[in-house]
Design a protein around this motif. Structure first.
Motif, PDB file in Angstrom:
ATOM      1  N   LEU A  48       0.596  -1.791  -0.331  1.00 42.03           N
ATOM      2  CA  LEU A  48      -0.198   0.006   0.498  1.00 42.03           C
ATOM      3  C   LEU A  48       1.226   1.099   0.157  1.00 42.03           C
ATOM      4  N   CYS A  49       1.885   0.634   0.945  1.00 38.92           N
ATOM      5  CA  CYS A  49       2.912   2.612   0.709  1.00 38.92           C
ATOM      6  C   CYS A  49       3.317   2.496  -0.316  1.00 38.92           C
ATOM      7  N   GLY A  50       4.169   1.224  -0.976  1.00 33.46           N
ATOM      8  CA  GLY A  50       4.643   1.439  -2.605  1.00 33.46           C
ATOM      9  C   GLY A  50       3.833   2.362  -3.607  1.00 33.46           C
ATOM     10  N   LEU A  51       2.432   1.925  -3.319  1.00 33.22           N
ATOM     11  CA  LEU A  51       1.159   1.802  -4.512  1.00 33.22           C
ATOM     12  C   LEU A  51       1.042   3.584  -3.940  1.00 33.22           C
ATOM     13  N   LEU A  52       1.185   4.292  -2.831  1.00 34.68           N
ATOM     14  CA  LEU A  52       0.531   5.193  -2.503  1.00 34.68           C
ATOM     15  C   LEU A  52       2.372   6.283  -3.535  1.00 34.68           C
ATOM     16  N   ALA A  53       3.367   5.871  -2.436  1.00 33.85           N
ATOM     17  CA  ALA A  53       4.221   6.424  -3.104  1.00 33.85           C
ATOM     18  C   ALA A  53       4.219   6.487  -4.622  1.00 33.85           C
ATOM     19  N   GLY A  54       4.297   5.893  -5.157  1.00 30.51           N
ATOM     20  CA  GLY A  54       3.872   5.366  -7.109  1.00 30.51           C
ATOM     21  C   GLY A  54       2.983   6.347  -7.856  1.00 30.51           C
ATOM     22  N   LEU A  55       1.748   6.214  -6.554  1.00 39.71           N
ATOM     23  CA  LEU A  55       0.983   7.678  -7.238  1.00 39.71           C
ATOM     24  C   LEU A  55       1.506   8.942  -7.065  1.00 39.71           C
ATOM     25  N   ALA A  56       2.519   9.625  -6.508  1.00 38.76           N
ATOM     26  CA  ALA A  56       3.350  10.613  -5.823  1.00 38.76           C
ATOM     27  C   ALA A  56       3.719  10.642  -7.458  1.00 38.76           C
ATOM     28  N   LEU A  57       4.151   9.803  -8.246  1.00 35.89           N
ATOM     29  CA  LEU A  57       4.918  10.683  -9.255  1.00 35.89           C
ATOM     30  C   LEU A  57       3.487  11.603 -10.180  1.00 35.89           C
ATOM     31  N   PHE A  58       2.648  11.065 -10.375  1.00 34.75           N
ATOM     32  CA  PHE A  58       1.151  11.557 -11.033  1.00 34.75           C
ATOM     33  C   PHE A  58       1.173  13.252 -10.070  1.00 34.75           C
ATOM     34  N   ARG A  59       1.868  13.556  -8.898  1.00 32.67           N
ATOM     35  CA  ARG A  59       0.989  14.410  -8.286  1.00 32.67           C
ATOM     36  C   ARG A  59       0.932  15.957  -8.401  1.00 32.67           C
ATOM     37  N   HIS A  60       1.760  16.403  -9.362  1.00 32.04           N
ATOM     38  CA  HIS A  60       1.271  17.283 -10.630  1.00 32.04           C
ATOM     39  C   HIS A  60       0.448  17.096 -10.985  1.00 32.04           C
ATOM     40  N   PRO A  61       0.219  16.465 -12.572  1.00 25.93           N
ATOM     41  CA  PRO A  61      -1.077  16.362 -13.447  1.00 25.93           C
ATOM     42  C   PRO A  61      -2.319  16.506 -12.531  1.00 25.93           C
ATOM     43  N   LEU A  62      -2.007  15.091 -10.898  1.00 27.19           N
ATOM     44  CA  LEU A  62      -3.578  15.043 -10.281  1.00 27.19           C
ATOM     45  C   LEU A  62      -4.044  16.417  -9.833  1.00 27.19           C
ATOM     46  N   ALA A  63      -3.187  17.422  -9.509  1.00 28.61           N
ATOM     47  CA  ALA A  63      -2.916  18.389  -8.326  1.00 28.61           C
ATOM     48  C   ALA A  63      -3.410  19.402  -9.607  1.00 28.61           C
ATOM     49  N   ARG A  64      -3.664  20.144 -10.377  1.00 30.39           N
ATOM     50  CA  ARG A  64      -4.161  20.521 -11.787  1.00 30.39           C
ATOM     51  C   ARG A  64      -5.405  19.636 -12.298  1.00 30.39           C
ATOM     52  N   MET A  65      -5.267  18.467 -12.643  1.00 32.76           N
ATOM     53  CA  MET A  65      -6.908  18.141 -12.891  1.00 32.76           C
ATOM     54  C   MET A  65      -7.638  18.801 -11.961  1.00 32.76           C
ATOM     55  N   GLY A  66      -7.879  18.014 -10.175  1.00 32.07           N
ATOM     56  CA  GLY A  66      -7.634  18.548  -8.884  1.00 32.07           C
ATOM     57  C   GLY A  66      -8.687  20.418  -9.409  1.00 32.07           C
ATOM     58  N   GLN A  67      -7.592  21.073  -9.659  1.00 28.86           N
ATOM     59  CA  GLN A  67      -7.688  22.294 -10.151  1.00 28.86           C
ATOM     60  C   GLN A  67      -8.724  23.241 -10.832  1.00 28.86           C
ATOM     61  N   ALA A  68      -8.342  22.559 -12.166  1.00 28.33           N
ATOM     62  CA  ALA A  68      -9.697  22.303 -12.955  1.00 28.33           C
ATOM     63  C   ALA A  68     -11.309  22.000 -12.701  1.00 28.33           C
ATOM     64  N   MET A  69     -11.029  21.165 -12.598  1.00 23.81           N
ATOM     65  CA  MET A  69     -12.653  20.358 -11.803  1.00 23.81           C
ATOM     66  C   MET A  69     -13.424  21.126 -10.731  1.00 23.81           C
ATOM     67  N   ARG A  70     -12.312  22.215  -9.842  1.00 21.69           N
ATOM     68  CA  ARG A  70     -12.928  22.847  -9.018  1.00 21.69           C
ATOM     69  C   ARG A  70     -12.826  24.505 -10.025  1.00 21.69           C
ATOM     70  N   ARG A  71     -12.870  24.450 -10.847  1.00 19.90           N
ATOM     71  CA  ARG A  71     -13.006  25.201 -11.609  1.00 19.90           C
ATOM     72  C   ARG A  71     -13.987  25.471 -11.893  1.00 19.90           C
TER      73      ARG A  71
END
Length: 78
Positions: A48-71
């Motif tokens: 689980l920790c490994g998968l979450l750390a792997g998900l952190a690779l995509f933190r910038h695109p995920l943050a941009r998608m989240g901001q776009a959805m909020r807008r």
């Protein structure tokens, strides 16, 4: 992450280095979960920790998608 995307070469290099570190850390966690003699509960936690750390690779695109959805304003159906 800054609200405006910076195209600074140092910022891009820092993001790449951080992504590489997250990838190495995720790989180390997943490989340590496959070590013999590790009990199943610990294996699950490491995976689980490994998968979450792997998900952190995509933190910038995920943050941009989240901001776009909020807008986007929610469209109300009549």
């Amino acid at each position: 992450m800054p609200r405006k995307s910076t195209d600074c070469p140092r910022c891009r290099q820092a993001r790449r280095l951080a992504s590489f570190c997250f990838a190495v850390f995720a790989l180390a966690l997943v490989l340590s979960a496959s070590a013999p003699g590790v009990d199943p509960a610990r294996q699950g936690a490491l995976l689980l920790c490994g998968l979450l750390a792997g998900l952190a690779l995509f933190r910038h695109p995920l943050a941009r998608m989240g901001q776009a959805m909020r807008r986007k304003p929610l469209q109300k159906e009549p």
